[in-house]
Design a protein around this motif. Structure first.
Motif, PDB file in Angstrom:
ATOM      1  N   SER A   1      -7.438  -0.201   4.211  1.00 20.69           N
ATOM      2  CA  SER A   1      -7.954   0.530   3.009  1.00 20.69           C
ATOM      3  C   SER A   1      -8.673  -0.114   1.929  1.00 20.69           C
ATOM      4  O   SER A   1      -8.178  -0.052   0.915  1.00 20.69           O
TER       5      SER A   1
ATOM      6  N   ILE B   1       0.772  -1.247  -0.002  1.00 18.82           N
ATOM      7  CA  ILE B   1      -0.040  -0.082  -0.068  1.00 18.82           C
ATOM      8  C   ILE B   1       0.983   1.285   0.055  1.00 18.82           C
ATOM      9  O   ILE B   1       1.540   1.592   1.098  1.00 18.82           O
TER      10      ILE B   1
ATOM     11  N   ARG C   1       2.697  -1.502   4.211  1.00 17.75           N
ATOM     12  CA  ARG C   1       2.149  -0.062   4.162  1.00 17.75           C
ATOM     13  C   ARG C   1       3.138   1.074   4.770  1.00 17.75           C
ATOM     14  O   ARG C   1       3.529   0.759   5.751  1.00 17.75           O
TER      15      ARG C   1
ATOM     16  N   ASN D   1     -10.539   6.489  -4.237  1.00 15.71           N
ATOM     17  CA  ASN D   1      -9.743   7.633  -4.684  1.00 15.71           C
ATOM     18  C   ASN D   1     -10.293   8.568  -5.662  1.00 15.71           C
ATOM     19  O   ASN D   1      -9.857   9.845  -5.957  1.00 15.71           O
TER      20      ASN D   1
ATOM     21  N   ARG E   1     -11.134  12.494  -4.707  1.00 11.33           N
ATOM     22  CA  ARG E   1     -10.092  13.305  -4.724  1.00 11.33           C
ATOM     23  C   ARG E   1     -10.462  14.361  -5.626  1.00 11.33           C
ATOM     24  O   ARG E   1     -11.079  14.053  -6.567  1.00 11.33           O
TER      25      ARG E   1
ATOM     26  N   ASP F   1       1.592   4.760   0.346  1.00  6.33           N
ATOM     27  CA  ASP F   1       0.689   5.771   0.801  1.00  6.33           C
ATOM     28  C   ASP F   1       1.764   6.899   1.401  1.00  6.33           C
ATOM     29  O   ASP F   1       3.117   6.464   1.737  1.00  6.33           O
TER      30      ASP F   1
ATOM     31  N   TYR G   1      -0.573  -1.404  -4.943  1.00  2.00           N
ATOM     32  CA  TYR G   1      -2.083  -0.451  -4.674  1.00  2.00           C
ATOM     33  C   TYR G   1      -1.603   0.710  -5.215  1.00  2.00           C
ATOM     34  O   TYR G   1      -1.193   1.793  -4.958  1.00  2.00           O
ATOM     35  N   ALA G   2      -2.354   1.198  -6.682  1.00  3.57           N
ATOM     36  CA  ALA G   2      -1.985   2.446  -7.226  1.00  3.57           C
ATOM     37  C   ALA G   2      -3.040   3.403  -7.137  1.00  3.57           C
ATOM     38  O   ALA G   2      -2.974   4.503  -7.016  1.00  3.57           O
TER      39      ALA G   2
ATOM     40  N   ARG H   1      -3.960   0.584   8.747  1.00  7.03           N
ATOM     41  CA  ARG H   1      -5.162   0.060   8.144  1.00  7.03           C
ATOM     42  C   ARG H   1      -5.149  -0.505   6.727  1.00  7.03           C
ATOM     43  O   ARG H   1      -4.031  -0.157   6.041  1.00  7.03           O
TER      44      ARG H   1
END
Ligand code: IPE
Ligand code: IPE
Ligand code: MG
Length: 235
Positions: free
Chosen positions: A192, A14, A184, A64, A67, A16, A58-59, A190
């Motif tokens: 997500s 992930i 992550r 998302n 946003r 992030d 995870y892109a 989390r």
């Protein structure tokens, strides 16, 4: 030092913290995404070198889309740019691309690129790179349930055929082993909505490092930590 005998078969990440990375520098969020592309390149290359067979990144999540429009559009443009730039090196290094998520929800200016990249790398046998785009773990499970149900309806399957093993064959990651290690960045504890079915027994590794700062040495630290864990699978 890593133990070559216990290299994870599948790593999921992930990615992030791009926005926070940019904010810290007084830059627009998209500059964080731009900087994150370097980490993507380095992690792919390092996984290939370590002999990881499956890497899932995870892109872009289905959430998302909430946003700002400019940010989403820039992310999609970066994706195209990235594929154009990296496709020759994927082919050269035996990296097979597999996009996971609801592809029909992606913009028209992105989908042909993904198709091309999938086709041109389909015979690559070194490592499979899953890129999660417009991805939601819950949607994936729903899509799998629908696929199974339609086969039952068509008379090709019996309800009794469904078990934990066969259900995996209806997911976007059909035929692949589940992730052994889930990383992550940026410290958030989390999931997500990522790979909900597949991570049942994955070892979790959360680092405070922001994604654009994540380098080969950080990947090695994550794998080293994984190697120290005792995996019991409930036994
Ligand atoms: C991860 O970084 C990249 C994507 C989700 C596309 P973020 O953009 O979520 O960065 P933060 O979490 O706001 O720092
Ligand atoms: C998860 O990061 C999605 C990706 C890395 C693409 P987010 O930044 O979107 O997740 P939340 O909002 O912190 O849960
Ligand atoms: Mg985030």
């Amino acid at each position: 030092m890593l133990d070559r005998e216990i290299i994870p078969l599948h790593i999921a990440v992930i990615m992030d913290g791009n926005g926070r990375w940019a904010k810290k520098r007084g830059l627009p969020r998209v500059m964080g995404h731009r900087a994150g592309m370097k980490s993507v390149r380095e992690v792919i290359k390092s996984c290939r070198e370590l002999g990881i067979r499956y890497l899932t990144l995870y892109a872009f999540s289905s959430e998302n889309w909430k946003r700002p429009k400019e940010e989403v559009e820039t992310l999609m443009r970066f994706l195209n740019e990235y594929i154009d730039k990296e496709l020759p090196s994927f082919i050269k290094n035996g990296i097979k691309l597999n996009f996971i998520g609801r592809m029909d929800g992606l913009p028209d200016f992105v989908r042909p690129r993904l198709k091309k990249a999938t086709e041109e790398t389909k015979d690559c046998g070194g490592m499979t790179l899953n890129v999660a785009l417009n991805y939601s773990g819950r949607s994936e499970i729903i899509d799998a349930a629908k696929k199974f149900a339609s086969q039952v309806k068509a008379g090709k399957r019996d309800i009794e055929d469904l078990d934990e093993g066969s259900f995996g064959g209806f997911l976007y990651t059909a035929g692949q082993p589940d992730p052994d290690l889930l990383i992550r960045t940026s410290g958030e504890m989390r999931i997500s909505n990522f790979l909900l079915w597949q991570i049942s027994y994955a070892e979790l590794y959360v680092t405070p490092k922001l994604w654009p700062d994540f380098r080969k040495s950080d990947l090695i630290s994550a794998v080293a930590e994984y190697q120290k864990r005792e995996r019991r699978f409930g036994a």
